[in-house]
Design a protein around this motif. Structure first.
Motif, PDB file in Angstrom:
ATOM      1  N   ARG A 122     -62.532  25.139 -34.660  1.00  0.00           N
ATOM      2  CA  ARG A 122     -61.095  25.449 -34.552  1.00  0.00           C
ATOM      3  C   ARG A 122     -60.875  26.953 -34.402  1.00  0.00           C
ATOM      4  NH1 ARG A 122     -60.765  21.806 -39.158  1.00  0.00           N
ATOM      5  NH2 ARG A 122     -60.208  19.711 -38.450  1.00  0.00           N
TER       6      ARG A 122
ATOM      7  N   ALA B  80     -61.606  28.013 -30.870  1.00  0.00           N
ATOM      8  CA  ALA B  80     -60.513  27.630 -29.967  1.00  0.00           C
ATOM      9  C   ALA B  80     -59.325  28.576 -30.116  1.00  0.00           C
ATOM     10  CB  ALA B  80     -60.087  26.194 -30.255  1.00  0.00           C
TER      11      ALA B  80
ATOM     12  N   THR C 121     -66.066  18.263 -30.578  1.00  0.00           N
ATOM     13  CA  THR C 121     -64.698  18.705 -30.864  1.00  0.00           C
ATOM     14  C   THR C 121     -64.516  18.855 -32.372  1.00  0.00           C
ATOM     15  OG1 THR C 121     -63.842  16.452 -31.100  1.00  0.00           O
ATOM     16  CG2 THR C 121     -63.851  17.418 -28.871  1.00  0.00           C
TER      17      THR C 121
ATOM     18  N   GLU D 141     -62.355  17.466 -34.175  1.00  0.00           N
ATOM     19  CA  GLU D 141     -62.079  16.138 -34.728  1.00  0.00           C
ATOM     20  C   GLU D 141     -63.371  15.359 -34.976  1.00  0.00           C
ATOM     21  OE1 GLU D 141     -58.730  17.958 -32.952  1.00  0.00           O
ATOM     22  OE2 GLU D 141     -60.608  17.399 -31.965  1.00  0.00           O
ATOM     23  N   THR D 142     -64.293  15.438 -34.019  1.00  0.00           N
ATOM     24  CA  THR D 142     -65.575  14.749 -34.180  1.00  0.00           C
ATOM     25  C   THR D 142     -66.383  15.363 -35.309  1.00  0.00           C
ATOM     26  OG1 THR D 142     -65.651  14.148 -31.850  1.00  0.00           O
ATOM     27  CG2 THR D 142     -67.735  14.127 -33.038  1.00  0.00           C
TER      28      THR D 142
END
Length: 215
Positions: free
Chosen positions: A98, A101, A111, A113-114
């Motif tokens: 995060r 990003a 990602t 989330e993963t």
């Protein structure tokens, strides 16, 4: 000039053989590398292989390789297009993905989330159980409740780090009298290696084979 994957410069956020392999691969792909180093690793083999190095802190991993702000800050300062975490350290940390990003830097990996679903082994157990997959008896534990949970699971039990892997924060306990010490040692080791001291218990299976797939 960019490498064939579109990256011009990659920050390698790891050390040792892991970092060396990533650096050599980037070189074959025509990608410049910047290696994060603690004060203890400034003269290491990977540091000599990399095109540049970025000092990120003192020798303890918690103050350097596990410092997300330092890693992302080094990537931005170096003008890196992407961060490659290798494996271990922050490779399974959703917060790093995060932060990359947010800084406009590509995180080479899954990602956020993963990572949040699989990098945290307690969360991964819950997702697996919710999907109907079999999981070994176990659960999150703190010192006061360790004996009760271990008794329900049955000895021998395995103390495991919730936020990392690679054998760090891992202890087999066959004697109930050794459980408290094993939990404390595993938690301290996990905190030092991954910045996350949470541990959980799981039934120990032996003999067994370890099957792992890198994503």
């Amino acid at each position: 000039m960019s490498g064939r994957h579109g990256f011009r410069r990659v920050l390698v956020a790891n050390r040792g053989e892991i970092a060396a392999r990533v650096i050599r691969t980037c070189r074959r792909l025509g990608i410049e590398t910047v290696l994060t180093v603690s004060d203890a690793d400034a003269g290491s083999v990977p540091a000599r292989l990399a095109d540049k190095v970025a000092a990120i802190g003192p020798p303890p991993a918690a103050a350097s390789y596990l410092d997300i702000d330092a890693v992302v800050g080094a990537a931005v300062a170096a003008g890196a297009d992407a961060v490659h975490p290798g494996y271990g350290f922050l490779s399974e940390n959703a917060r790093l993905a995060r932060a990359c990003a947010a800084a406009g830097v590509v995180f080479i990996g899954p990602t956020p989330e993963t990572l949040a679903a699989s990098g945290d082994k307690l969360a991964a157990r819950e997702h697996a159980a919710a999907a109907g997959l079999p999981v070994l008896p176990g659960g999150h534990v703190t010192d006061p409740e360790a004996s009760e949970l271990a008794s329900r699971i049955g000895f021998p039990v395995l103390v495991k780090a919730a936020g990392g892997g690679g054998g760090r924060g891992l202890r087999v306990v066959r004697d109930p009298g050794e459980l408290g010490h094993a939990v404390a040692v595993a938690s301290a080791e996990a905190e030092a290696a991954f910045g996350d001291g949470r541990v959980y218990l799981e039934r120990y299976v032996s003999p067994a084979r370890h099957v792992e797939v890198q994503l």
